[in-house]
Design a protein around this motif. Sequence first.
Motif, PDB file in Angstrom:
ATOM      1  N   ALA A  33      42.103  35.082  32.235  1.00  0.00           N
ATOM      2  CA  ALA A  33      41.300  35.156  33.453  1.00  0.00           C
ATOM      3  C   ALA A  33      41.406  36.456  34.064  1.00  0.00           C
ATOM      4  CB  ALA A  33      41.396  34.139  34.157  1.00  0.00           C
ATOM      5  N   GLU A  34      42.370  37.118  34.276  1.00  0.00           N
ATOM      6  CA  GLU A  34      42.853  38.053  34.903  1.00  0.00           C
ATOM      7  C   GLU A  34      42.271  39.389  34.128  1.00  0.00           C
ATOM      8  OE1 GLU A  34      45.254  35.936  34.314  1.00  0.00           O
ATOM      9  OE2 GLU A  34      45.522  35.286  36.328  1.00  0.00           O
ATOM     10  N   ASP A  35      42.491  39.398  32.972  1.00  0.00           N
ATOM     11  CA  ASP A  35      41.797  40.360  32.089  1.00  0.00           C
ATOM     12  C   ASP A  35      40.353  40.509  32.277  1.00  0.00           C
ATOM     13  OD1 ASP A  35      44.415  40.860  31.041  1.00  0.00           O
ATOM     14  OD2 ASP A  35      44.138  39.718  29.337  1.00  0.00           O
ATOM     15  N   ILE A  36      39.672  39.361  31.948  1.00  0.00           N
ATOM     16  CA  ILE A  36      38.381  39.151  32.127  1.00  0.00           C
ATOM     17  C   ILE A  36      37.854  39.773  33.500  1.00  0.00           C
ATOM     18  CG2 ILE A  36      36.368  37.663  31.897  1.00  0.00           C
ATOM     19  CD1 ILE A  36      38.250  36.144  30.056  1.00  0.00           C
ATOM     20  N   PHE A  37      38.660  39.217  34.716  1.00  0.00           N
ATOM     21  CA  PHE A  37      38.191  39.837  36.055  1.00  0.00           C
ATOM     22  C   PHE A  37      38.043  41.174  36.153  1.00  0.00           C
ATOM     23  CE2 PHE A  37      39.849  40.887  40.159  1.00  0.00           C
ATOM     24  CZ  PHE A  37      38.701  40.513  40.949  1.00  0.00           C
ATOM     25  N   THR A  38      39.309  41.830  35.668  1.00  0.00           N
ATOM     26  CA  THR A  38      39.582  43.283  35.775  1.00  0.00           C
ATOM     27  C   THR A  38      38.369  43.914  34.953  1.00  0.00           C
ATOM     28  OG1 THR A  38      41.848  43.049  35.642  1.00  0.00           O
ATOM     29  CG2 THR A  38      40.739  45.307  35.133  1.00  0.00           C
ATOM     30  N   LEU A  39      37.776  43.476  33.794  1.00  0.00           N
ATOM     31  CA  LEU A  39      36.844  43.945  32.881  1.00  0.00           C
ATOM     32  C   LEU A  39      35.258  43.729  33.705  1.00  0.00           C
ATOM     33  CD1 LEU A  39      37.913  43.617  29.365  1.00  0.00           C
ATOM     34  CD2 LEU A  39      38.015  45.728  30.611  1.00  0.00           C
ATOM     35  N   THR A  40      35.263  42.653  34.512  1.00  0.00           N
ATOM     36  CA  THR A  40      33.867  42.309  35.114  1.00  0.00           C
ATOM     37  C   THR A  40      33.514  43.199  36.129  1.00  0.00           C
ATOM     38  OG1 THR A  40      34.934  40.570  36.300  1.00  0.00           O
ATOM     39  CG2 THR A  40      33.814  39.817  34.085  1.00  0.00           C
ATOM     40  N   SER A  41      34.648  43.390  36.954  1.00  0.00           N
ATOM     41  CA  SER A  41      34.688  44.443  38.120  1.00  0.00           C
ATOM     42  C   SER A  41      33.959  45.719  37.751  1.00  0.00           C
ATOM     43  CB  SER A  41      35.870  44.612  39.003  1.00  0.00           C
ATOM     44  OG  SER A  41      37.075  45.138  38.211  1.00  0.00           O
ATOM     45  N   LYS A  42      34.229  46.181  36.371  1.00  0.00           N
ATOM     46  CA  LYS A  42      33.572  47.347  36.050  1.00  0.00           C
ATOM     47  C   LYS A  42      32.244  47.306  36.051  1.00  0.00           C
ATOM     48  CE  LYS A  42      37.667  48.937  33.861  1.00  0.00           C
ATOM     49  NZ  LYS A  42      38.553  49.032  32.338  1.00  0.00           N
ATOM     50  N   GLU A  43      31.379  46.116  35.821  1.00  0.00           N
ATOM     51  CA  GLU A  43      30.044  46.161  35.612  1.00  0.00           C
ATOM     52  C   GLU A  43      29.549  45.472  36.845  1.00  0.00           C
ATOM     53  OE1 GLU A  43      28.473  44.624  32.158  1.00  0.00           O
ATOM     54  OE2 GLU A  43      30.200  45.082  30.873  1.00  0.00           O
ATOM     55  N   LEU A  44      29.949  44.386  37.594  1.00  0.00           N
ATOM     56  CA  LEU A  44      29.269  44.158  38.730  1.00  0.00           C
ATOM     57  C   LEU A  44      30.349  43.330  39.567  1.00  0.00           C
ATOM     58  CD1 LEU A  44      27.523  40.626  38.865  1.00  0.00           C
ATOM     59  CD2 LEU A  44      27.692  41.837  36.589  1.00  0.00           C
ATOM     60  N   HIS A  45      29.971  43.249  40.923  1.00  0.00           N
ATOM     61  CA  HIS A  45      30.936  42.800  41.684  1.00  0.00           C
ATOM     62  C   HIS A  45      31.095  40.904  41.501  1.00  0.00           C
ATOM     63  CE1 HIS A  45      33.324  41.802  45.421  1.00  0.00           C
ATOM     64  NE2 HIS A  45      32.572  41.075  45.683  1.00  0.00           N
ATOM     65  N   MET A  46      32.326  40.640  41.454  1.00  0.00           N
ATOM     66  CA  MET A  46      32.471  39.099  41.123  1.00  0.00           C
ATOM     67  C   MET A  46      33.995  38.894  41.691  1.00  0.00           C
ATOM     68  SD  MET A  46      31.968  37.166  37.242  1.00  0.00           S
ATOM     69  CE  MET A  46      31.104  38.394  36.930  1.00  0.00           C
ATOM     70  N   SER A  47      34.040  37.881  42.471  1.00  0.00           N
ATOM     71  CA  SER A  47      35.444  37.460  42.704  1.00  0.00           C
ATOM     72  C   SER A  47      36.237  36.700  41.746  1.00  0.00           C
ATOM     73  CB  SER A  47      35.296  36.443  43.912  1.00  0.00           C
ATOM     74  OG  SER A  47      34.708  35.163  43.720  1.00  0.00           O
ATOM     75  N   PHE A  48      37.430  36.710  41.787  1.00  0.00           N
ATOM     76  CA  PHE A  48      38.170  35.881  40.788  1.00  0.00           C
ATOM     77  C   PHE A  48      37.930  34.561  40.896  1.00  0.00           C
ATOM     78  CE2 PHE A  48      41.925  33.924  39.357  1.00  0.00           C
ATOM     79  CZ  PHE A  48      42.230  34.280  37.960  1.00  0.00           C
ATOM     80  N   SER A  49      37.713  33.891  41.669  1.00  0.00           N
ATOM     81  CA  SER A  49      37.015  32.340  41.638  1.00  0.00           C
ATOM     82  C   SER A  49      36.248  32.036  41.000  1.00  0.00           C
ATOM     83  CB  SER A  49      37.314  31.696  43.268  1.00  0.00           C
ATOM     84  OG  SER A  49      36.370  32.500  43.818  1.00  0.00           O
ATOM     85  N   THR A  50      35.115  33.053  41.217  1.00  0.00           N
ATOM     86  CA  THR A  50      33.767  32.953  40.309  1.00  0.00           C
ATOM     87  C   THR A  50      34.156  33.303  38.780  1.00  0.00           C
ATOM     88  OG1 THR A  50      32.507  33.873  42.172  1.00  0.00           O
ATOM     89  CG2 THR A  50      31.358  33.984  40.120  1.00  0.00           C
ATOM     90  N   VAL A  51      34.991  34.065  38.547  1.00  0.00           N
ATOM     91  CA  VAL A  51      35.342  34.241  37.121  1.00  0.00           C
ATOM     92  C   VAL A  51      35.778  32.989  36.587  1.00  0.00           C
ATOM     93  CG1 VAL A  51      36.800  35.513  35.457  1.00  0.00           C
ATOM     94  CG2 VAL A  51      35.455  36.718  36.955  1.00  0.00           C
ATOM     95  N   TYR A  52      36.884  32.464  37.283  1.00  0.00           N
ATOM     96  CA  TYR A  52      37.595  31.258  36.982  1.00  0.00           C
ATOM     97  C   TYR A  52      36.750  30.039  36.671  1.00  0.00           C
ATOM     98  CZ  TYR A  52      41.782  28.532  35.548  1.00  0.00           C
ATOM     99  OH  TYR A  52      42.705  27.929  34.953  1.00  0.00           O
ATOM    100  N   ARG A  53      35.751  29.854  37.858  1.00  0.00           N
ATOM    101  CA  ARG A  53      34.876  28.653  37.810  1.00  0.00           C
ATOM    102  C   ARG A  53      33.967  28.993  36.655  1.00  0.00           C
ATOM    103  NH1 ARG A  53      34.552  29.649  43.315  1.00  0.00           N
ATOM    104  NH2 ARG A  53      32.450  30.677  42.856  1.00  0.00           N
ATOM    105  N   SER A  54      33.496  30.170  36.220  1.00  0.00           N
ATOM    106  CA  SER A  54      32.525  30.182  35.031  1.00  0.00           C
ATOM    107  C   SER A  54      33.319  30.052  33.558  1.00  0.00           C
ATOM    108  CB  SER A  54      31.846  31.776  35.036  1.00  0.00           C
ATOM    109  OG  SER A  54      31.124  31.906  36.092  1.00  0.00           O
ATOM    110  N   LEU A  55      34.532  30.371  33.646  1.00  0.00           N
ATOM    111  CA  LEU A  55      35.345  30.071  32.470  1.00  0.00           C
ATOM    112  C   LEU A  55      35.668  28.605  32.289  1.00  0.00           C
ATOM    113  CD1 LEU A  55      38.103  32.745  32.789  1.00  0.00           C
ATOM    114  CD2 LEU A  55      36.125  32.731  31.126  1.00  0.00           C
ATOM    115  N   SER A  56      35.689  27.853  33.402  1.00  0.00           N
ATOM    116  CA  SER A  56      35.986  26.314  33.243  1.00  0.00           C
ATOM    117  C   SER A  56      34.526  25.820  32.974  1.00  0.00           C
ATOM    118  CB  SER A  56      36.332  25.819  34.909  1.00  0.00           C
ATOM    119  OG  SER A  56      37.528  26.333  35.105  1.00  0.00           O
TER     120      SER A  56
END
Length: 139
Positions: A33-56
Amino acid sequence: MNREMMKSLNLKYTKKREVILKILEQSNTPMTAEDIFTLTSKELHMSFSTVYRSLSALTEKNVIMKELRQDGKTYFQINSHNHKHHIICTVCGEVTPIDQCPLHELENKLTQQTGYQITGHNLEFCGICPKCSKQAHNK
């Protein structure tokens, strides 16, 4: 994954989920999830909790798969409905896919012995990759 597929799974189609899925689709190996969060921040603003909720949510609907590895981290990958196995270097962390499944015979045998309908399995090999082995021998 397109809007219609997401809708058929009762998942809301959002730009953030689209970015997460694109990142996972382009990756050859499972990602944290951390890897994905790092890469998403290059495309658009997203919190880590949003990434994790989406992954879930995507895992719950079987769009992606998650696996807990021996390093204690959870890894995510697109569910291509073909299970995958890997060899992981314990020194550098390199992940090498295994092209064939060594467990098909065992699955069939277990099905016959237990009556279970086996729906999946996880297999993780650990070792030292050739590059790290060579470096260790050169020291």
